[in-house]
Design an enzyme around this catalytic site. Structure first.
Site, PDB file in Angstrom:
ATOM      1  N   LYS A 110       0.825  -1.217   0.000  1.00  0.00           N
ATOM      2  CA  LYS A 110       0.000   0.000   0.000  1.00  0.00           C
ATOM      3  C   LYS A 110       0.855   1.262   0.000  1.00  0.00           C
ATOM      4  O   LYS A 110       0.578   2.218  -0.740  1.00  0.00           O
ATOM      5  CB  LYS A 110      -0.941  -0.014   1.206  1.00  0.00           C
ATOM      6  CG  LYS A 110      -2.013  -1.087   1.118  1.00  0.00           C
ATOM      7  CD  LYS A 110      -2.765  -1.279   2.425  1.00  0.00           C
ATOM      8  CE  LYS A 110      -3.779  -2.413   2.318  1.00  0.00           C
ATOM      9  NZ  LYS A 110      -4.495  -2.691   3.578  1.00  0.00           N
TER      10      LYS A 110
ATOM     11  N   GLN B  99      -4.789  -1.540   9.783  1.00  0.00           N
ATOM     12  CA  GLN B  99      -4.667  -2.825   9.103  1.00  0.00           C
ATOM     13  C   GLN B  99      -5.278  -3.950   9.939  1.00  0.00           C
ATOM     14  O   GLN B  99      -4.973  -4.108  11.117  1.00  0.00           O
ATOM     15  CB  GLN B  99      -3.190  -3.127   8.808  1.00  0.00           C
ATOM     16  CG  GLN B  99      -2.941  -4.411   8.044  1.00  0.00           C
ATOM     17  CD  GLN B  99      -3.502  -4.363   6.629  1.00  0.00           C
ATOM     18  OE1 GLN B  99      -3.436  -3.341   5.952  1.00  0.00           O
ATOM     19  NE2 GLN B  99      -4.058  -5.476   6.183  1.00  0.00           N
TER      20      GLN B  99
ATOM     21  N   ASP C  57     -10.746   2.624   4.098  1.00  0.00           N
ATOM     22  CA  ASP C  57     -11.115   1.215   3.996  1.00  0.00           C
ATOM     23  C   ASP C  57     -12.611   1.045   3.735  1.00  0.00           C
ATOM     24  O   ASP C  57     -13.055  -0.020   3.309  1.00  0.00           O
ATOM     25  CB  ASP C  57     -10.746   0.466   5.285  1.00  0.00           C
ATOM     26  CG  ASP C  57      -9.410  -0.251   5.196  1.00  0.00           C
ATOM     27  OD1 ASP C  57      -8.964  -0.536   4.057  1.00  0.00           O
ATOM     28  OD2 ASP C  57      -8.810  -0.535   6.245  1.00  0.00           O
TER      29      ASP C  57
END
Length: 337
Positions: A83, A127, A150
């Site tokens: 990422k 995460q 997200d």
């Protein structure tokens, strides 16, 4: 005269002979088109790079992504590295904030609150998975919705379910973009989504079945969702009729060739690390028996190199949306003020 009739007699005799039948042999069916998620992701990242350049050239601050990584999970560290590399590639600045697995839920919530209030941070993600002592839902809801790249905050999930503009979860959005950019029709089609997770399976189903005329257009498909309690034979009854099968259950070889019809589209979202029985080395596999299914499908995504790169690319697009504050309606401002 007799000489002139010879060709006619010959023609008459040949007409009486039985003709050899012409065999109509169909050409052997070619394998499915393998959709390169890497190629599509490169296109999207190029679009993102151009968008960032224009945004910065107009005098705006460069978009910034903050990633919170808890613990030492090797897969999580690998995903986060991908990422941040992608962010650098498209011109987004980023940081990875490391915290030990022993961090308390309260300490993590305090960190998130600090990042929520940091004007320099445009996009924020924690995460997953997190250590067992931490409530993941509470953490996802702690990230302010307009920074929630997200797309896991309950407000973003709710707006998505109501076909409103929202921060879409990156993996489902990646699947949707694969289908759209490949030109695969969804209107009126039968779709099976194998897997009902709140972060992947459910959002994919929502994007595919919702109304194409709404604020956030959907796919207008007829969607069936299966899950861990769906018997394999019952699952097959659904997949064998499906025009599109999306496998997102995390079960290697869940979808086999006998379970799909000729010409179906198969999108493999699953990713599991297994040990190769021949080389004894670990490798990544999906939920689909790729070699068998590609002989019947019209399109198929590979693992790796399919949905994975698209997930990262869509995360970059979400970070740009967050930087531009495109998804901060009045009701959202009231909730986060």
């Amino acid at each position: 005269m007799a000489t002139a009739l010879c060709p006619l007699r010959a023609l008459g005799r040949s007409a009486l002979r039985p003709r050899a039948r012409r065999l109509h042999l169909s050409a052997p069916r070619s394998d499915a088109v393998v959709i390169s998620g890497r190629k599509l992701a490169r296109q999207i990242r190029q679009e993102a790079r151009h968008e960032v350049e224009q945004w910065v050239a107009a005098g705006n601050k460069r978009p910034h992504l903050s990633v919170v990584l808890v613990g030492e999970n090797p897969a999580s560290h690998s995903y986060v590295l991908n990422k941040t590399k992608a962010a650098a590639d498209v011109g987004i600045s980023s940081e990875t904030i490391l915290r030990p697995a022993s961090i308390t839920e309260e300490e993590l919530l305090e960190l998130i609150s600090k990042l929520n209030n940091d004007a320099n941070v445009d996009g924020l993600l924690v995460q997953l998975p997190l250590p067992e002592h931490i409530d993941e839902r509470k953490i996802c809801n702690a990230v302010t919705p307009d920074k929630d790249v997200d797309g896991f905050h309950v407000i973003n999930v709710g707006r998505m379910c109501l076909d409103q503009y929202s921060m879409l979860p990156a993996t489902p959005w990646g699947v949707w973009e694969i289908i759209k950019r490949t030109g695969i029709p969804t209107l009126g089609k039968n779709v099976v989504v194998a897997g009902r997770s709140k972060n992947v399976g459910m959002p994919i189903a929502m994007l595919l079945h919702t109304d194409g005329r709404h604020e956030r257009p959907g796919g207008d498909a007829t969607v069936t969702i299966s899950h861990r309690y769906t018997p394999k034979e019952q699952l097959k009854q659904h997949t064998i009729r499906a025009d599109i099968v999306v496998a997102a259950a995390g079960i290697p070889n869940l979808i086999t060739a006998d379970m799909i019809k000729e010409g179906a589209v198969v999108i493999d979202v699953g990713i599991t690390r297994v040990q190769d029985p021949i080389t004894a080395k670990s490798r990544l596999v999906g939920d689909v028996d790729f070699e068998g299914v590609k002989k019947k499908a019209s399109y198929i995504t590979p693992v790796p190199g399919g949905v994975g790169p698209m997930t990262v690319a869509m995360l970059m697009k979400n970070t740009i949306i967050a930087a531009k504050k495109l998804l901060k309606p009045k009701e959202l401002e009231a909730l986060t003020a």
